[in-house]
Design a protein around this motif. Structure first.
Motif, short mmCIF file in Angstrom:
data_model
loop_
_atom_site.label_atom_id
_atom_site.label_comp_id
_atom_site.label_asym_id
_atom_site.label_seq_id
_atom_site.Cartn_x
_atom_site.Cartn_y
_atom_site.Cartn_z
N SER A 32 8.91 1.20 5.65
CA SER A 32 8.02 0.06 5.91
C SER A 32 8.73 -0.87 6.89
O SER A 32 9.90 -1.21 6.68
CB SER A 32 7.72 -0.67 4.60
OG SER A 32 7.36 -2.01 4.86
N THR A 33 8.03 -1.28 7.93
CA THR A 33 8.66 -2.21 8.90
C THR A 33 9.04 -3.52 8.21
O THR A 33 10.01 -4.16 8.59
CB THR A 33 7.72 -2.48 10.09
OG1 THR A 33 6.45 -2.92 9.59
CG2 THR A 33 7.54 -1.27 10.97
N GLN A 56 4.78 4.92 9.44
CA GLN A 56 5.51 4.49 8.25
C GLN A 56 5.27 5.51 7.13
O GLN A 56 4.15 5.99 6.95
CB GLN A 56 5.02 3.13 7.78
CG GLN A 56 5.11 2.02 8.82
CD GLN A 56 4.66 0.67 8.24
OE1 GLN A 56 5.45 -0.23 8.05
NE2 GLN A 56 3.37 0.54 7.95
N ARG A 60 3.09 -0.63 3.23
CA ARG A 60 2.60 -1.38 2.08
C ARG A 60 1.51 -2.35 2.47
O ARG A 60 1.62 -3.04 3.49
CB ARG A 60 3.76 -2.16 1.43
CG ARG A 60 4.76 -1.24 0.77
CD ARG A 60 5.82 -1.99 0.01
NE ARG A 60 6.79 -2.63 0.88
CZ ARG A 60 6.92 -3.94 1.04
NH1 ARG A 60 6.10 -4.76 0.40
NH2 ARG A 60 7.84 -4.43 1.82
N GLY A 61 0.46 -2.41 1.65
CA GLY A 61 -0.57 -3.42 1.82
C GLY A 61 -0.40 -4.48 0.75
O GLY A 61 0.57 -4.45 0.00
N ARG A 62 -1.35 -5.41 0.70
CA ARG A 62 -1.26 -6.44 -0.33
C ARG A 62 -1.58 -5.85 -1.69
O ARG A 62 -2.17 -4.79 -1.80
CB ARG A 62 -2.23 -7.58 0.00
CG ARG A 62 -1.74 -8.41 1.18
CD ARG A 62 -2.30 -9.81 1.14
NE ARG A 62 -3.73 -9.81 0.95
CZ ARG A 62 -4.60 -9.78 1.96
NH1 ARG A 62 -4.18 -9.74 3.19
NH2 ARG A 62 -5.89 -9.76 1.72
N LYS A 126 -12.44 -3.25 7.59
CA LYS A 126 -11.16 -3.86 7.94
C LYS A 126 -10.59 -3.27 9.23
O LYS A 126 -10.44 -2.07 9.37
CB LYS A 126 -10.20 -3.58 6.78
CG LYS A 126 -8.97 -4.40 6.78
CD LYS A 126 -8.58 -4.67 5.35
CE LYS A 126 -7.12 -5.01 5.24
NZ LYS A 126 -6.78 -5.52 3.91
C1 BTN Z 1 -3.23 -5.61 3.69
O1 BTN Z 1 -3.23 -5.08 2.57
O2 BTN Z 1 -4.27 -5.98 4.22
C2 BTN Z 1 -1.93 -5.82 4.43
C3 BTN Z 1 -1.53 -4.63 5.24
C4 BTN Z 1 -0.24 -4.84 6.01
C5 BTN Z 1 0.25 -3.59 6.69
C6 BTN Z 1 1.42 -3.86 7.59
S1 BTN Z 1 1.82 -2.50 8.63
C7 BTN Z 1 3.29 -3.29 9.12
C8 BTN Z 1 3.87 -3.92 7.88
N1 BTN Z 1 4.67 -2.96 7.14
C9 BTN Z 1 4.14 -2.68 5.94
O3 BTN Z 1 4.63 -1.89 5.11
N2 BTN Z 1 3.02 -3.38 5.76
C10 BTN Z 1 2.72 -4.23 6.90
#
Ligand code: BTN
Length: 272
Positions: A32-33, A56, A60-62, A126
């Motif tokens: 993950s960045t 990646q 990860r998202g929220r 989205k």
């Molecule tokens: C969401 O759930 O809407 C947030 C998503 C965020 C994704 C970005 S991609 C770059 C950065 N690295 C990750 O692991 N997640 C964020």
């Protein structure tokens, strides 16, 4: 982790008159960045340090959700230290990031709307997501990692059909991740420079101008372990979501909101 050249991004930034003030690292593949940048931050990286990956393995998202992260889309994380922006605007950084992403998207011919706190939507789907992760030490905030994922070319997997869209799907054109990164970083600097001096009010007002029109709709909001349902009224002067519940109006400072149904569709009082 294999590194990639960042000169193409720097040169696209220079063409916009921007000399990026910190290192930009670009990898072929990372977990993950956000995690890579957090390590850099702990090792003392300065604000505006950027980490980009072509893909990646553990995006990860929220709310602990995975973020589909394949080649062709943009995965970028940006480090913000408290000294980089006026301290009062730190709390609304996620909103500021949403404004910057929507600004950049205009360059690609898309006019997205923002859903609190920072989903970037076209219609109900989205286009981009933002994961803001803060780290504190002692009494104060040490840094914020803003992770931004933009669907440029995404061909959504089955479970995201109808939920996700991409710049390609909306416009027929596909910016490269480098072009998108330069547009996004340029927009971020511009938005931070123009909005931050005006403080929280300027950020919130720019966010409101781009907000999706879901005020008056029934929503469910989760924040940590707490869930509540009510009618979304708007965001207040500090960027908190206002939700009208049976017990009064509640301010939600952070969390996730989901529209349940249109307010007009509510059954009349006394009927189920
Ligand atoms: C969401 O759930 O809407 C947030 C998503 C965020 C994704 C970005 S991609 C770059 C950065 N690295 C990750 O692991 N997640 C964020």
């Amino acid at each position: 982790m294999r590194k990639r050249a960042t000169e193409p991004i720097r040169s696209l930034l220079r063409a916009r008159g921007i000399s990026w003030p910190a290192p930009i690292e670009r990898f072929r593949n990372v977990g993950s960045t956000n995690d890579v940048l957090r390590e850099r931050a702990r090792a003392g990286a300065r604000g505006w340090h950027v980490v980009i990956a072509e893909q990646q393995n553990a995006g990860r998202g929220r709310q602990g959700r995975p973020w589909v992260s394949r080649v062709g889309d943009l995965f970028l994380s940006l480090l913000v230290r408290p000294v980089d922006v006026p301290v009062e605007t730190l709390g609304v950084l996620p909103l500021l990031a949403g404004v910057a992403v929507s600004q950049a998207a205009r360059e690609w011919g898309v006019e997205p709307r923002l859903k609190w706190p920072n989903d970037v939507l076209v219609g109900e789907r989205k286009l981009a997501g933002i994961l803001a992760e803060a780290s504190s030490a002692g009494l104060g905030l040490e840094h914020v990692v803003l992770g931004i994922g933009v669907n440029l070319a995404l061909d959504p997997p089955e479970h995201l059909r109808g939920v996700a869209t991409s710049v390609r799907e909306e416009t027929g054109r596909t910016p490269t991740p480098d072009q998108a990164a330069a547009a996004l970083l340029g927009a971020f600097l511009a938005v931070a420079r123009t909005l931050a001096p005006g403080g929280v009010a300027a950020v919130v007002s720019a966010w409101r101008e781009r907000a999706a029109d879901w005020w008056g709709r029934e929503v469910e909001v989760s924040s940590g372990d707490t869930r509540l349902a009510g009618r979304a009224l708007g965001v207040d002067e500090e960027g908190a979501l206002l939700v009208q519940t049976g017990g009064g109006t509640i301010r939600v400072l952070s969390g996730e909101a989901r529209v349940l149904r249109l307010a007009e569709e509510r059954a009349p009082e006394g009927r189920s």
